[in-house]
Motif scaffolding. Structure first.
Motif, PDB file in Angstrom:
ATOM      1  N   ILE A  29      25.766  34.507  39.881  1.00 50.30           N
ATOM      2  CA  ILE A  29      25.788  35.593  40.292  1.00 50.30           C
ATOM      3  C   ILE A  29      26.095  36.410  40.969  1.00 50.30           C
ATOM      4  N   LEU A  30      26.334  36.111  41.611  1.00 49.39           N
ATOM      5  CA  LEU A  30      27.675  36.576  42.760  1.00 49.39           C
ATOM      6  C   LEU A  30      29.214  37.479  42.025  1.00 49.39           C
ATOM      7  N   MET A  31      29.758  36.196  41.629  1.00 51.19           N
ATOM      8  CA  MET A  31      30.266  35.613  40.637  1.00 51.19           C
ATOM      9  C   MET A  31      31.053  37.190  39.559  1.00 51.19           C
ATOM     10  N   ALA A  32      29.729  37.145  38.730  1.00 58.57           N
ATOM     11  CA  ALA A  32      30.080  37.516  37.759  1.00 58.57           C
ATOM     12  C   ALA A  32      29.524  39.159  38.005  1.00 58.57           C
ATOM     13  N   SER A  33      28.549  39.712  39.865  1.00 54.74           N
ATOM     14  CA  SER A  33      28.381  41.132  39.950  1.00 54.74           C
ATOM     15  C   SER A  33      29.981  41.685  40.147  1.00 54.74           C
ATOM     16  N   LYS A  34      30.517  40.889  41.156  1.00 53.77           N
ATOM     17  CA  LYS A  34      32.402  40.501  41.860  1.00 53.77           C
ATOM     18  C   LYS A  34      33.062  41.056  40.332  1.00 53.77           C
ATOM     19  N   VAL A  35      32.741  40.306  39.079  1.00 57.76           N
ATOM     20  CA  VAL A  35      33.914  40.769  38.139  1.00 57.76           C
ATOM     21  C   VAL A  35      33.464  42.133  36.856  1.00 57.76           C
ATOM     22  N   GLU A  36      32.053  42.282  37.215  1.00 55.81           N
ATOM     23  CA  GLU A  36      31.359  43.681  36.411  1.00 55.81           C
ATOM     24  C   GLU A  36      31.754  44.672  38.121  1.00 55.81           C
ATOM     25  N   ASP A  37      32.214  44.655  39.132  1.00 54.94           N
ATOM     26  CA  ASP A  37      32.691  45.385  39.273  1.00 54.94           C
ATOM     27  C   ASP A  37      34.040  45.835  39.149  1.00 54.94           C
ATOM     28  N   LEU A  38      34.981  45.077  39.553  1.00 55.83           N
ATOM     29  CA  LEU A  38      36.433  44.917  39.024  1.00 55.83           C
ATOM     30  C   LEU A  38      36.571  45.579  38.421  1.00 55.83           C
ATOM     31  N   ILE A  39      35.704  44.926  36.665  1.00 54.54           N
ATOM     32  CA  ILE A  39      36.002  45.745  35.766  1.00 54.54           C
ATOM     33  C   ILE A  39      36.152  47.463  35.202  1.00 54.54           C
ATOM     34  N   GLY A  40      34.916  47.910  36.155  1.00 50.10           N
ATOM     35  CA  GLY A  40      35.321  49.313  36.510  1.00 50.10           C
ATOM     36  C   GLY A  40      35.997  50.029  37.322  1.00 50.10           C
ATOM     37  N   THR A  41      36.852  48.925  38.353  1.00 53.77           N
ATOM     38  CA  THR A  41      37.903  49.547  39.346  1.00 53.77           C
ATOM     39  C   THR A  41      38.935  50.131  38.352  1.00 53.77           C
ATOM     40  N   VAL A  42      38.785  48.196  37.800  1.00 52.93           N
ATOM     41  CA  VAL A  42      40.430  48.818  36.815  1.00 52.93           C
ATOM     42  C   VAL A  42      40.166  49.860  35.815  1.00 52.93           C
ATOM     43  N   ASP A  44      38.927  52.753  36.482  1.00 52.72           N
ATOM     44  CA  ASP A  44      39.045  53.634  37.010  1.00 52.72           C
ATOM     45  C   ASP A  44      40.614  54.190  37.000  1.00 52.72           C
ATOM     46  N   ALA A  45      41.241  53.022  37.674  1.00 53.08           N
ATOM     47  CA  ALA A  45      42.452  53.152  37.732  1.00 53.08           C
ATOM     48  C   ALA A  45      43.381  53.553  36.919  1.00 53.08           C
ATOM     49  N   LEU A  46      43.067  52.530  35.572  1.00 44.73           N
ATOM     50  CA  LEU A  46      43.723  53.408  34.755  1.00 44.73           C
ATOM     51  C   LEU A  46      43.884  54.815  34.300  1.00 44.73           C
ATOM     52  N   VAL A  47      42.304  55.387  34.178  1.00 44.26           N
ATOM     53  CA  VAL A  47      41.769  56.533  33.442  1.00 44.26           C
ATOM     54  C   VAL A  47      42.545  57.676  34.811  1.00 44.26           C
ATOM     55  N   LYS A  48      42.701  57.397  35.883  1.00 44.63           N
ATOM     56  CA  LYS A  48      42.306  57.909  37.369  1.00 44.63           C
ATOM     57  C   LYS A  48      44.445  58.287  37.425  1.00 44.63           C
ATOM     58  N   ARG A  49      45.215  57.006  36.293  1.00 48.69           N
ATOM     59  CA  ARG A  49      46.943  57.123  37.164  1.00 48.69           C
ATOM     60  C   ARG A  49      46.691  56.348  38.507  1.00 48.69           C
ATOM     61  N   ASP A  50      45.671  55.542  39.365  1.00 47.46           N
ATOM     62  CA  ASP A  50      46.196  55.630  40.709  1.00 47.46           C
ATOM     63  C   ASP A  50      46.126  53.656  41.010  1.00 47.46           C
ATOM     64  N   SER A  56      44.191  47.721  44.669  1.00 46.08           N
ATOM     65  CA  SER A  56      43.231  46.609  44.734  1.00 46.08           C
ATOM     66  C   SER A  56      42.696  45.423  43.985  1.00 46.08           C
ATOM     67  N   VAL A  57      42.680  46.317  42.574  1.00 46.49           N
ATOM     68  CA  VAL A  57      41.979  44.690  41.941  1.00 46.49           C
ATOM     69  C   VAL A  57      42.422  43.468  41.674  1.00 46.49           C
ATOM     70  N   ILE A  58      44.377  43.715  42.295  1.00 48.45           N
ATOM     71  CA  ILE A  58      44.990  42.745  42.545  1.00 48.45           C
ATOM     72  C   ILE A  58      44.476  41.806  43.109  1.00 48.45           C
ATOM     73  N   ALA A 113      45.783  46.100  35.628  1.00 44.18           N
ATOM     74  CA  ALA A 113      46.168  47.033  36.806  1.00 44.18           C
ATOM     75  C   ALA A 113      47.340  47.628  37.006  1.00 44.18           C
ATOM     76  N   ARG A 114      48.662  45.939  36.679  1.00 38.67           N
ATOM     77  CA  ARG A 114      49.612  45.893  36.798  1.00 38.67           C
ATOM     78  C   ARG A 114      50.215  46.648  35.863  1.00 38.67           C
ATOM     79  N   ALA A 115      49.845  46.439  34.282  1.00 42.39           N
ATOM     80  CA  ALA A 115      50.212  47.574  33.807  1.00 42.39           C
ATOM     81  C   ALA A 115      49.926  49.381  34.098  1.00 42.39           C
ATOM     82  N   THR A 116      48.977  49.515  35.139  1.00 46.74           N
ATOM     83  CA  THR A 116      48.258  50.565  35.218  1.00 46.74           C
ATOM     84  C   THR A 116      49.756  51.289  36.558  1.00 46.74           C
TER      85      THR A 116
END
Length: 133
Positions: A29-42, A44-50, A56-58, A113-116
């Protein structure tokens, strides 16, 4: 046939075994939660060009890699020491499959993230035209 990570309805002879199964579920459950958060972050990074957010995703993917190793080792230890049968065996083998998929999702986030970062570095003029720089 549907499998569940819930402990079986009948208590095991060993309460330690029950605890090992609960720990396994908690780690998944912890791992799934971290992956879910990582997906949302990446995303955001792509959309915001951040690029900083993409970096931070890497970095955070290393936590997911570490959790994968922990879960794998936990499952192997339980299989070797407890020799589970029936539904317990299915739960543990399912956990081994799920953890691999979760780790792969983390790796795919790193690829995005690397592509972004590369897009931001290679095409700043396009970003400037869109008012994103």
């Amino acid at each position: 046939m549907e499998y569940s990570m819930e402990p079986s309805r009948q208590p095991h002879i060993s309460s330690e075994f029950e605890e090992e199964l609960r720990e396994l579920k908690a780690k998944l459950i912890l791992m799934a939660s971290k992956v879910e958060d990582l997906i949302g972050t990446v995303i955001d990074a792509l959309v915001k060009r951040d690029s900083a957010l993409a970096e931070s995703v890497i970095v955070r993917d290393k936590e997911i890699d570490s959790l994968e190793k922990e879960v794998d080792e936990h499952c192997i230890r339980v299989l070797a020491l407890r020799q589970p049968a029936a539904s317990d065996l299915r739960r543990i083998t399912t956990a081994l499959k799920v953890v691999t998929d979760l780790e792969r999702m983390g790796d795919l986030c790193v690829n995005i993230a690397r592509a972004t970062i590369e897009i931001n570095r290679e095409h700043p003029e396009a970003l400037a035209r869109r008012g994103m720089v």
